[in-house]
Write a protein that holds these residues in place. Structure first.
Motif, PDB file in Angstrom:
ATOM      1  N   ASN A 103      -3.108  24.734  58.179  1.00  0.00           N
ATOM      2  CA  ASN A 103      -2.808  24.386  56.785  1.00  0.00           C
ATOM      3  C   ASN A 103      -1.763  23.161  56.672  1.00  0.00           C
ATOM      4  OD1 ASN A 103      -4.352  26.711  55.885  1.00  0.00           O
ATOM      5  ND2 ASN A 103      -2.618  27.654  56.964  1.00  0.00           N
ATOM      6  N   SER A 104      -1.022  22.618  57.684  1.00  0.00           N
ATOM      7  CA  SER A 104      -0.144  21.573  57.425  1.00  0.00           C
ATOM      8  C   SER A 104       0.005  21.116  58.643  1.00  0.00           C
ATOM      9  CB  SER A 104       1.139  22.348  56.789  1.00  0.00           C
ATOM     10  OG  SER A 104       1.469  22.894  57.894  1.00  0.00           O
ATOM     11  N   GLY A 105       0.759  20.002  58.703  1.00  0.00           N
ATOM     12  CA  GLY A 105       1.378  19.400  59.903  1.00  0.00           C
ATOM     13  C   GLY A 105       2.135  20.166  60.959  1.00  0.00           C
ATOM     14  N   ALA A 106       3.093  20.716  60.127  1.00  0.00           N
ATOM     15  CA  ALA A 106       4.075  21.301  60.969  1.00  0.00           C
ATOM     16  C   ALA A 106       3.225  22.823  61.676  1.00  0.00           C
ATOM     17  CB  ALA A 106       5.047  22.254  60.159  1.00  0.00           C
ATOM     18  N   HIS A 139       8.569  16.182  63.339  1.00  0.00           N
ATOM     19  CA  HIS A 139       7.305  16.839  63.687  1.00  0.00           C
ATOM     20  C   HIS A 139       7.160  17.797  62.736  1.00  0.00           C
ATOM     21  CE1 HIS A 139       6.640  14.572  67.210  1.00  0.00           C
ATOM     22  NE2 HIS A 139       8.002  14.707  67.611  1.00  0.00           N
ATOM     23  N   GLY A 140       8.132  18.089  61.886  1.00  0.00           N
ATOM     24  CA  GLY A 140       7.790  19.292  60.457  1.00  0.00           C
ATOM     25  C   GLY A 140       8.971  20.201  60.390  1.00  0.00           C
ATOM     26  N   ARG A 141       8.928  21.059  59.726  1.00  0.00           N
ATOM     27  CA  ARG A 141      10.043  21.910  59.138  1.00  0.00           C
ATOM     28  C   ARG A 141       9.927  23.479  59.706  1.00  0.00           C
ATOM     29  NH1 ARG A 141      14.319  18.948  56.431  1.00  0.00           N
ATOM     30  NH2 ARG A 141      13.134  17.074  55.286  1.00  0.00           N
ATOM     31  N   LEU A 189       5.090  13.035  70.942  1.00  0.00           N
ATOM     32  CA  LEU A 189       5.284  11.685  70.645  1.00  0.00           C
ATOM     33  C   LEU A 189       4.358  11.235  69.171  1.00  0.00           C
ATOM     34  CD1 LEU A 189       5.709   9.736  73.828  1.00  0.00           C
ATOM     35  CD2 LEU A 189       7.779  10.369  72.373  1.00  0.00           C
ATOM     36  N   GLU A 190       4.937  10.394  68.138  1.00  0.00           N
ATOM     37  CA  GLU A 190       4.154   9.892  67.205  1.00  0.00           C
ATOM     38  C   GLU A 190       3.889   8.468  67.719  1.00  0.00           C
ATOM     39  OE1 GLU A 190       6.560  10.397  63.499  1.00  0.00           O
ATOM     40  OE2 GLU A 190       7.994  10.733  64.830  1.00  0.00           O
ATOM     41  N   PRO A 191       2.673   8.313  67.781  1.00  0.00           N
ATOM     42  CA  PRO A 191       2.207   6.689  68.062  1.00  0.00           C
ATOM     43  C   PRO A 191       2.937   5.805  67.143  1.00  0.00           C
ATOM     44  CG  PRO A 191       0.227   7.960  67.831  1.00  0.00           C
ATOM     45  CD  PRO A 191       1.543   8.956  67.180  1.00  0.00           C
ATOM     46  N   GLU A 224      -0.234  12.701  65.185  1.00  0.00           N
ATOM     47  CA  GLU A 224      -0.863  11.666  64.292  1.00  0.00           C
ATOM     48  C   GLU A 224      -1.080  12.482  62.845  1.00  0.00           C
ATOM     49  OE1 GLU A 224      -3.859   8.955  65.157  1.00  0.00           O
ATOM     50  OE2 GLU A 224      -3.427   8.861  67.372  1.00  0.00           O
ATOM     51  N   VAL A 225      -0.115  13.140  62.502  1.00  0.00           N
ATOM     52  CA  VAL A 225      -0.180  13.626  61.362  1.00  0.00           C
ATOM     53  C   VAL A 225      -0.217  12.620  60.183  1.00  0.00           C
ATOM     54  CG1 VAL A 225       1.403  15.004  59.880  1.00  0.00           C
ATOM     55  CG2 VAL A 225       0.616  16.029  61.913  1.00  0.00           C
ATOM     56  N   GLN A 226       0.911  11.617  60.564  1.00  0.00           N
ATOM     57  CA  GLN A 226       0.834  10.459  59.379  1.00  0.00           C
ATOM     58  C   GLN A 226      -0.019   9.529  59.768  1.00  0.00           C
ATOM     59  OE1 GLN A 226       4.572   8.239  57.482  1.00  0.00           O
ATOM     60  NE2 GLN A 226       4.701  10.296  58.294  1.00  0.00           N
TER      61      GLN A 226
HETATM   62  C1  LIG Z   1       4.560  15.011  57.424  1.00  0.00           C
HETATM   63  C2  LIG Z   1       4.729  14.917  58.814  1.00  0.00           C
HETATM   64  C3  LIG Z   1       4.643  16.342  59.705  1.00  0.00           C
HETATM   65  C4  LIG Z   1       4.750  17.398  58.706  1.00  0.00           C
HETATM   66  O1  LIG Z   1       3.661  17.866  58.111  1.00  0.00           O
HETATM   67  P1  LIG Z   1       3.794  18.845  56.772  1.00  0.00           P
HETATM   68  O2  LIG Z   1       2.300  19.047  56.342  1.00  0.00           O
HETATM   69  O3  LIG Z   1       4.737  18.604  56.264  1.00  0.00           O
HETATM   70  O4  LIG Z   1       4.104  20.208  57.620  1.00  0.00           O
HETATM   71  C5  LIG Z   1       4.636  16.185  61.310  1.00  0.00           C
HETATM   72  N1  LIG Z   1       4.686  15.026  61.682  1.00  0.00           N
HETATM   73  C6  LIG Z   1       4.562  13.894  61.128  1.00  0.00           C
HETATM   74  C7  LIG Z   1       4.515  12.720  62.070  1.00  0.00           C
HETATM   75  C8  LIG Z   1       4.492  13.651  59.813  1.00  0.00           C
HETATM   76  O5  LIG Z   1       4.581  12.584  59.148  1.00  0.00           O
END
Ligand SMILES: *Cc1c(COP(=O)(O)O)cnc(C)c1O
Length: 396
Positions: A103-106, A139-141, A189-191, A224-226
Protein backbone atom coordinates in the motif's frame (compact mmCIF):
# COMPACT_ATOMS: atom_id res chain seq x y z
CA UNK A 1 -16.78 25.44 4.84
CA UNK A 2 -14.07 27.85 3.79
CA UNK A 3 -10.32 27.27 4.16
CA UNK A 4 -10.07 29.09 7.50
CA UNK A 5 -12.84 26.97 9.03
CA UNK A 6 -11.27 23.74 7.76
CA UNK A 7 -7.90 24.70 9.23
CA UNK A 8 -9.44 25.50 12.62
CA UNK A 9 -11.06 22.08 12.71
CA UNK A 10 -7.80 20.45 11.58
CA UNK A 11 -6.02 22.19 14.42
CA UNK A 12 -8.45 20.62 16.85
CA UNK A 13 -8.54 17.06 15.49
CA UNK A 14 -5.54 16.28 13.28
CA UNK A 15 -2.25 15.10 14.73
CA UNK A 16 0.58 17.55 14.16
CA UNK A 17 3.13 15.28 12.52
CA UNK A 18 3.17 17.30 9.28
CA UNK A 19 4.27 20.90 8.80
CA UNK A 20 1.33 21.75 6.58
CA UNK A 21 1.07 24.85 4.43
CA UNK A 22 -2.09 26.97 4.95
CA UNK A 23 -3.80 25.57 1.85
CA UNK A 24 -6.95 23.43 1.95
CA UNK A 25 -6.98 21.27 -1.16
CA UNK A 26 -10.49 20.78 -2.50
CA UNK A 27 -10.41 19.84 -6.16
CA UNK A 28 -7.95 19.11 -8.96
CA UNK A 29 -7.84 18.71 -12.73
CA UNK A 30 -4.71 18.14 -14.82
CA UNK A 31 -1.97 20.46 -13.56
CA UNK A 32 -4.43 22.64 -11.57
CA UNK A 33 -5.52 22.45 -7.96
CA UNK A 34 -8.23 24.56 -6.28
CA UNK A 35 -8.48 25.32 -2.57
CA UNK A 36 -11.65 25.40 -0.48
CA UNK A 37 -12.07 29.13 -1.23
CA UNK A 38 -11.87 28.52 -4.98
CA UNK A 39 -8.33 29.89 -5.41
CA UNK A 40 -6.51 28.24 -8.33
CA UNK A 41 -2.96 26.88 -8.19
CA UNK A 42 -0.62 25.64 -10.90
CA UNK A 43 0.68 22.39 -9.45
CA UNK A 44 4.38 21.67 -10.03
CA UNK A 45 4.61 19.26 -7.12
CA UNK A 46 1.92 16.77 -8.19
CA UNK A 47 1.32 15.34 -4.73
CA UNK A 48 5.11 14.75 -4.43
CA UNK A 49 5.52 12.93 -7.76
CA UNK A 50 2.30 10.94 -7.28
CA UNK A 51 -0.05 12.59 -9.75
CA UNK A 52 2.08 11.81 -12.80
CA UNK A 53 -1.03 11.90 -14.98
CA UNK A 54 -2.27 15.11 -13.39
CA UNK A 55 -5.22 15.34 -11.04
CA UNK A 56 -8.22 13.13 -11.77
CA UNK A 57 -7.03 11.75 -15.10
CA UNK A 58 -10.22 10.66 -16.91
CA UNK A 59 -8.92 7.11 -17.55
CA UNK A 60 -8.06 6.63 -13.86
CA UNK A 61 -11.37 8.14 -12.72
CA UNK A 62 -13.25 5.86 -15.13
CA UNK A 63 -11.37 2.76 -13.92
CA UNK A 64 -12.06 3.62 -10.26
CA UNK A 65 -15.75 4.30 -10.92
CA UNK A 66 -16.19 1.06 -12.83
CA UNK A 67 -14.27 -1.07 -10.32
CA UNK A 68 -16.03 0.56 -7.33
CA UNK A 69 -19.32 -0.70 -8.72
CA UNK A 70 -18.01 -4.23 -9.26
CA UNK A 71 -15.75 -5.18 -6.37
CA UNK A 72 -13.81 -2.94 -3.98
CA UNK A 73 -12.12 -5.50 -1.76
CA UNK A 74 -12.01 -9.26 -1.33
CA UNK A 75 -8.63 -10.17 0.34
CA UNK A 76 -5.61 -12.00 -1.00
CA UNK A 77 -7.19 -15.30 -0.03
CA UNK A 78 -8.58 -15.14 -3.57
CA UNK A 79 -7.22 -14.32 -7.03
CA UNK A 80 -7.85 -10.72 -8.09
CA UNK A 81 -8.17 -10.03 -11.86
CA UNK A 82 -6.96 -6.37 -11.94
CA UNK A 83 -4.03 -7.32 -9.66
CA UNK A 84 -3.04 -10.07 -12.11
CA UNK A 85 -3.39 -7.68 -15.04
CA UNK A 86 -1.20 -5.10 -13.29
CA UNK A 87 1.47 -7.69 -12.48
CA UNK A 88 1.52 -8.74 -16.14
CA UNK A 89 1.84 -5.14 -17.33
CA UNK A 90 4.71 -4.38 -14.93
CA UNK A 91 6.60 -7.62 -15.54
CA UNK A 92 6.21 -7.50 -19.33
CA UNK A 93 7.57 -3.94 -19.33
CA UNK A 94 10.51 -4.49 -16.96
CA UNK A 95 13.33 -6.87 -15.98
CA UNK A 96 11.01 -8.60 -13.51
CA UNK A 97 9.15 -11.92 -13.54
CA UNK A 98 6.96 -11.55 -10.45
CA UNK A 99 5.19 -8.80 -8.49
CA UNK A 100 4.06 -8.36 -4.89
CA UNK A 101 1.62 -5.57 -4.01
CA UNK A 102 1.23 -3.50 -0.87
CA UNK A 103 0.00 0.00 0.00
CA UNK A 104 2.92 2.42 0.13
CA UNK A 105 6.56 3.01 -0.69
CA UNK A 106 7.73 2.14 2.79
CA UNK A 107 5.88 -1.18 2.64
CA UNK A 108 7.35 -1.94 -0.77
CA UNK A 109 10.82 -1.40 0.69
CA UNK A 110 9.92 -3.49 3.76
CA UNK A 111 8.97 -6.30 1.40
CA UNK A 112 12.27 -5.90 -0.48
CA UNK A 113 14.26 -6.01 2.77
CA UNK A 114 12.39 -9.11 3.94
CA UNK A 115 12.81 -10.87 0.59
CA UNK A 116 16.54 -10.09 0.40
CA UNK A 117 17.05 -11.37 3.94
CA UNK A 118 15.04 -14.56 3.45
CA UNK A 119 16.66 -15.37 0.11
CA UNK A 120 20.15 -14.76 1.52
CA UNK A 121 19.54 -16.66 4.75
CA UNK A 122 18.32 -19.71 2.84
CA UNK A 123 21.15 -19.56 0.32
CA UNK A 124 24.10 -18.45 2.48
CA UNK A 125 23.04 -18.89 6.13
CA UNK A 126 21.77 -16.72 8.99
CA UNK A 127 24.85 -14.49 9.22
CA UNK A 128 24.07 -12.82 5.93
CA UNK A 129 21.52 -10.11 6.61
CA UNK A 130 23.18 -6.70 6.30
CA UNK A 131 21.98 -4.14 3.78
CA UNK A 132 24.08 -1.24 2.53
CA UNK A 133 22.24 1.99 1.69
CA UNK A 134 23.36 5.53 0.94
CA UNK A 135 23.80 8.50 3.23
CA UNK A 136 21.07 11.08 2.64
CA UNK A 137 18.85 8.37 1.17
CA UNK A 138 15.13 8.16 1.85
CA UNK A 139 13.36 4.81 1.99
CA UNK A 140 10.34 5.44 4.23
CA UNK A 141 9.14 5.91 7.81
CA UNK A 142 8.43 2.44 9.15
CA UNK A 143 11.00 1.12 11.64
CA UNK A 144 12.84 -0.99 9.04
CA UNK A 145 12.79 1.64 6.32
CA UNK A 146 13.80 4.51 8.59
CA UNK A 147 16.70 2.32 9.72
CA UNK A 148 17.56 1.93 6.02
CA UNK A 149 17.21 5.68 5.47
CA UNK A 150 20.55 7.46 5.77
CA UNK A 151 19.29 10.58 7.57
CA UNK A 152 19.77 11.21 11.26
CA UNK A 153 16.87 13.68 11.40
CA UNK A 154 14.43 10.92 10.38
CA UNK A 155 15.89 8.33 12.79
CA UNK A 156 16.24 10.57 15.84
CA UNK A 157 13.96 9.68 18.78
CA UNK A 158 13.16 6.18 17.52
CA UNK A 159 16.03 4.12 18.91
CA UNK A 160 16.76 1.30 18.94
CA UNK A 161 16.82 1.13 15.16
CA UNK A 162 16.60 -2.14 13.27
CA UNK A 163 20.00 -3.74 13.30
CA UNK A 164 21.88 -4.54 10.06
CA UNK A 165 22.03 -1.36 7.96
CA UNK A 166 25.24 0.34 6.85
CA UNK A 167 25.31 3.73 5.12
CA UNK A 168 27.91 4.83 2.59
CA UNK A 169 28.22 8.06 0.55
CA UNK A 170 26.02 8.14 -2.57
CA UNK A 171 27.74 8.16 -5.95
CA UNK A 172 30.91 6.59 -4.54
CA UNK A 173 31.24 2.99 -5.76
CA UNK A 174 34.60 2.51 -4.08
CA UNK A 175 33.21 3.39 -0.65
CA UNK A 176 30.37 0.96 -1.26
CA UNK A 177 32.67 -1.91 -2.21
CA UNK A 178 34.77 -1.30 0.92
CA UNK A 179 31.62 -1.66 3.02
CA UNK A 180 30.71 -5.08 1.60
CA UNK A 181 31.44 -7.95 4.00
CA UNK A 182 30.51 -11.63 4.24
CA UNK A 183 27.41 -10.46 6.14
CA UNK A 184 26.14 -8.23 3.32
CA UNK A 185 23.00 -9.53 1.65
CA UNK A 186 21.90 -6.52 -0.40
CA UNK A 187 22.57 -2.99 -1.58
CA UNK A 188 19.57 -0.65 -1.70
CA UNK A 189 19.77 2.61 -3.65
CA UNK A 190 17.59 5.28 -5.25
CA UNK A 191 18.51 5.67 -8.96
CA UNK A 192 18.17 9.41 -8.35
CA UNK A 193 17.94 10.64 -4.76
CA UNK A 194 14.63 12.47 -4.45
CA UNK A 195 14.09 13.72 -0.92
CA UNK A 196 17.69 14.78 -0.45
CA UNK A 197 17.70 17.20 -3.35
CA UNK A 198 17.42 15.47 -6.75
CA UNK A 199 20.92 14.00 -6.72
CA UNK A 200 21.78 12.41 -10.08
CA UNK A 201 24.75 10.01 -9.87
CA UNK A 202 27.52 9.94 -12.48
CA UNK A 203 26.81 7.94 -15.65
CA UNK A 204 28.88 4.86 -14.76
CA UNK A 205 28.03 4.69 -11.02
CA UNK A 206 25.32 2.05 -11.34
CA UNK A 207 27.31 -0.07 -13.80
CA UNK A 208 30.08 -0.13 -11.21
CA UNK A 209 27.58 -0.94 -8.42
CA UNK A 210 26.12 -3.76 -10.53
CA UNK A 211 29.62 -5.25 -11.00
CA UNK A 212 30.31 -5.03 -7.26
CA UNK A 213 27.02 -6.74 -6.41
CA UNK A 214 27.73 -9.51 -8.93
CA UNK A 215 31.30 -9.96 -7.69
CA UNK A 216 30.12 -10.46 -4.10
CA UNK A 217 26.80 -12.19 -4.89
CA UNK A 218 24.87 -9.39 -3.22
CA UNK A 219 21.35 -8.39 -4.32
CA UNK A 220 20.85 -4.98 -5.89
CA UNK A 221 17.59 -3.27 -4.86
CA UNK A 222 16.46 -0.11 -6.65
CA UNK A 223 14.02 2.08 -4.77
CA UNK A 224 12.08 3.58 -7.70
CA UNK A 225 9.22 4.73 -5.48
CA UNK A 226 9.70 8.32 -6.64
CA UNK A 227 11.56 8.04 -9.94
CA UNK A 228 9.61 5.16 -11.50
CA UNK A 229 6.47 5.33 -13.63
CA UNK A 230 7.73 7.61 -16.39
CA UNK A 231 9.08 10.42 -14.23
CA UNK A 232 12.51 10.31 -15.91
CA UNK A 233 11.22 9.81 -19.45
CA UNK A 234 11.64 6.05 -19.24
CA UNK A 235 9.05 3.86 -17.57
CA UNK A 236 11.71 2.99 -14.97
CA UNK A 237 14.78 5.04 -14.10
CA UNK A 238 17.14 2.04 -14.22
CA UNK A 239 16.71 2.07 -18.01
CA UNK A 240 18.80 5.26 -18.10
CA UNK A 241 21.78 3.67 -16.44
CA UNK A 242 22.19 0.53 -18.55
CA UNK A 243 21.82 -1.87 -15.61
CA UNK A 244 19.02 -3.96 -14.16
CA UNK A 245 18.37 -4.39 -10.46
CA UNK A 246 17.45 -7.71 -8.82
CA UNK A 247 14.56 -6.14 -6.92
CA UNK A 248 12.72 -2.91 -7.66
CA UNK A 249 10.18 -1.07 -5.52
CA UNK A 250 7.44 1.22 -6.81
CA UNK A 251 4.66 3.23 -5.20
CA UNK A 252 3.94 6.95 -5.55
CA UNK A 253 2.67 7.34 -9.14
CA UNK A 254 1.82 3.70 -9.78
CA UNK A 255 -1.97 3.99 -9.41
CA UNK A 256 -2.59 7.55 -10.64
CA UNK A 257 -3.06 8.80 -7.06
CA UNK A 258 -4.61 5.75 -5.39
CA UNK A 259 -2.47 4.31 -2.54
CA UNK A 260 -0.36 1.38 -3.70
CA UNK A 261 3.12 -0.10 -3.44
CA UNK A 262 4.82 -2.87 -5.41
CA UNK A 263 7.94 -4.98 -5.25
CA UNK A 264 9.14 -6.57 -8.48
CA UNK A 265 11.83 -9.19 -8.86
CA UNK A 266 13.08 -12.13 -10.90
CA UNK A 267 11.83 -15.69 -10.37
CA UNK A 268 15.11 -16.74 -8.76
CA UNK A 269 14.59 -14.34 -5.84
CA UNK A 270 10.78 -14.35 -5.84
CA UNK A 271 10.79 -18.05 -4.98
CA UNK A 272 12.13 -17.19 -1.49
CA UNK A 273 8.61 -16.02 -0.62
CA UNK A 274 6.32 -18.98 -0.05
CA UNK A 275 2.75 -18.99 1.32
CA UNK A 276 2.87 -17.28 4.72
CA UNK A 277 6.20 -15.45 4.19
CA UNK A 278 4.68 -12.03 3.81
CA UNK A 279 1.34 -10.35 3.18
CA UNK A 280 -0.93 -7.34 3.39
CA UNK A 281 -4.70 -7.13 3.87
CA UNK A 282 -5.22 -4.33 1.38
CA UNK A 283 -2.17 -5.04 -0.81
CA UNK A 284 -3.11 -5.00 -4.48
CA UNK A 285 -6.83 -4.81 -3.80
CA UNK A 286 -9.22 -4.63 -6.78
CA UNK A 287 -9.91 -0.90 -6.50
CA UNK A 288 -6.30 0.35 -6.48
CA UNK A 289 -4.99 -2.17 -8.97
CA UNK A 290 -7.76 -1.27 -11.44
CA UNK A 291 -6.63 2.36 -11.13
CA UNK A 292 -3.00 1.29 -11.58
CA UNK A 293 -3.74 -0.72 -14.72
CA UNK A 294 -5.35 2.39 -16.25
CA UNK A 295 -2.43 4.61 -15.15
CA UNK A 296 0.27 2.27 -16.46
CA UNK A 297 -1.57 1.88 -19.78
CA UNK A 298 -1.62 5.66 -20.28
CA UNK A 299 2.11 5.98 -19.51
CA UNK A 300 2.94 3.06 -21.82
CA UNK A 301 1.06 4.59 -24.77
CA UNK A 302 3.03 5.48 -27.87
CA UNK A 303 4.62 8.92 -27.58
CA UNK A 304 3.89 9.52 -23.88
CA UNK A 305 7.44 9.06 -22.62
CA UNK A 306 8.96 10.90 -25.57
CA UNK A 307 6.87 13.91 -24.54
CA UNK A 308 8.14 13.61 -20.96
CA UNK A 309 11.72 13.88 -22.24
CA UNK A 310 10.78 16.86 -24.45
CA UNK A 311 9.03 18.71 -21.63
CA UNK A 312 11.86 17.81 -19.25
CA UNK A 313 14.42 19.30 -21.63
CA UNK A 314 12.28 22.38 -22.08
CA UNK A 315 11.83 22.83 -18.31
CA UNK A 316 15.56 22.42 -17.64
CA UNK A 317 16.44 24.84 -20.46
CA UNK A 318 14.05 27.46 -19.14
CA UNK A 319 15.27 27.04 -15.56
CA UNK A 320 18.83 27.21 -16.87
CA UNK A 321 18.06 30.69 -18.24
CA UNK A 322 17.26 31.81 -14.70
CA UNK A 323 20.59 30.46 -13.48
CA UNK A 324 22.37 33.00 -15.67
CA UNK A 325 20.31 35.83 -14.17
CA UNK A 326 20.26 35.08 -10.45
CA UNK A 327 23.57 34.52 -8.65
CA UNK A 328 21.93 32.53 -5.82
CA UNK A 329 21.00 29.72 -8.25
CA UNK A 330 23.90 27.27 -8.12
CA UNK A 331 22.74 24.45 -10.38
CA UNK A 332 19.85 23.03 -12.39
CA UNK A 333 19.94 19.22 -12.52
CA UNK A 334 17.74 16.23 -13.16
CA UNK A 335 16.46 13.75 -15.72
CA UNK A 336 13.14 13.98 -17.53
CA UNK A 337 10.58 15.77 -15.36
CA UNK A 338 12.50 15.17 -12.13
CA UNK A 339 14.32 18.47 -11.79
CA UNK A 340 16.10 20.20 -8.93
CA UNK A 341 17.37 23.77 -8.69
CA UNK A 342 20.14 24.20 -6.16
CA UNK A 343 20.19 27.53 -4.30
CA UNK A 344 22.79 29.19 -2.10
CA UNK A 345 19.91 30.53 0.02
CA UNK A 346 17.00 28.80 1.82
CA UNK A 347 14.06 28.07 -0.48
CA UNK A 348 11.20 28.36 2.04
CA UNK A 349 10.41 31.99 1.17
CA UNK A 350 10.17 31.19 -2.54
CA UNK A 351 7.70 28.38 -1.80
CA UNK A 352 5.56 30.68 0.38
CA UNK A 353 5.54 33.42 -2.25
CA UNK A 354 4.64 30.80 -4.87
CA UNK A 355 1.58 29.89 -2.84
CA UNK A 356 0.50 33.54 -2.67
CA UNK A 357 0.78 33.74 -6.45
CA UNK A 358 -0.91 30.43 -7.17
CA UNK A 359 2.10 28.15 -7.75
CA UNK A 360 2.70 24.90 -5.86
CA UNK A 361 6.39 23.99 -5.62
CA UNK A 362 8.43 22.13 -3.06
CA UNK A 363 11.78 22.62 -1.45
CA UNK A 364 13.87 19.63 -0.33
CA UNK A 365 17.00 19.65 1.77
CA UNK A 366 16.29 23.34 2.64
CA UNK A 367 17.99 24.75 -0.45
CA UNK A 368 16.79 22.71 -3.43
CA UNK A 369 13.64 23.67 -5.33
CA UNK A 370 12.12 20.48 -6.66
CA UNK A 371 10.08 20.50 -9.87
CA UNK A 372 8.05 17.32 -10.30
CA UNK A 373 5.02 18.48 -12.30
CA UNK A 374 2.45 16.08 -13.70
CA UNK A 375 4.00 14.35 -16.73
CA UNK A 376 1.14 15.70 -18.84
CA UNK A 377 2.38 19.27 -18.28
CA UNK A 378 2.33 21.46 -21.40
CA UNK A 379 4.83 24.00 -22.73
CA UNK A 380 2.29 26.74 -21.91
CA UNK A 381 2.06 25.57 -18.31
CA UNK A 382 5.86 25.53 -18.01
CA UNK A 383 5.93 29.09 -19.41
CA UNK A 384 3.27 30.14 -16.91
CA UNK A 385 5.25 28.64 -14.03
CA UNK A 386 8.38 30.44 -15.27
CA UNK A 387 6.56 33.79 -15.27
CA UNK A 388 5.45 33.32 -11.67
CA UNK A 389 8.85 32.03 -10.52
CA UNK A 390 10.74 34.83 -12.25
CA UNK A 391 8.40 37.36 -10.60
CA UNK A 392 9.31 35.87 -7.22
CA UNK A 393 13.06 35.61 -7.81
CA UNK A 394 13.44 39.29 -8.82
CA UNK A 395 12.15 40.20 -5.37
CA UNK A 396 14.62 37.99 -3.49
C1 LIG B 1 8.22 8.62 -0.90
C2 LIG B 1 9.33 7.65 -0.88
C3 LIG B 1 9.30 6.51 -0.06
C4 LIG B 1 8.22 6.26 0.96
O1 LIG B 1 6.97 6.10 0.39
P1 LIG B 1 5.66 6.14 1.34
O2 LIG B 1 4.54 5.80 0.39
O3 LIG B 1 5.57 7.52 1.89
O4 LIG B 1 5.85 5.12 2.39
C5 LIG B 1 10.33 5.59 -0.18
N1 LIG B 1 11.35 5.79 -1.02
C6 LIG B 1 11.41 6.88 -1.82
C7 LIG B 1 12.56 7.03 -2.76
C8 LIG B 1 10.42 7.85 -1.76
O5 LIG B 1 10.50 8.95 -2.53
Amino acid sequence: MNSREWMEKADKYIMRNYGRYPIVAARGKGCRLWDADGKEYLDFLAGIAVNNLGHCHPRVVEALRKQAGELIHCSNLYHIPPQIELAELLCENSFADKAFFCNSGAEANEAAIKLARKYSREKYGPERFEIITASESFHGRTMATLSATGQEKIQRFFDPLLHGFTHVPYNDAEALEKAVTSRTCAVMLEPIQGESGVNVPSADYFREIRRICDRHSVLLIFDEVQVGMGRTGHLFAYEHFGVEPDIMTLAKALAGGAPIGAMLTRDEFASAFTPGSHGSTFGGNPLVTAAAVAAVQVIAEEGFLRRVLEMGNYLRDRLGELKGRYPFITEVRGIGLMVGMGLSIPGADIIRKGHERGLLLNCTHDTVLRFVPPLVVTREEIDEMMMILDGILVEI
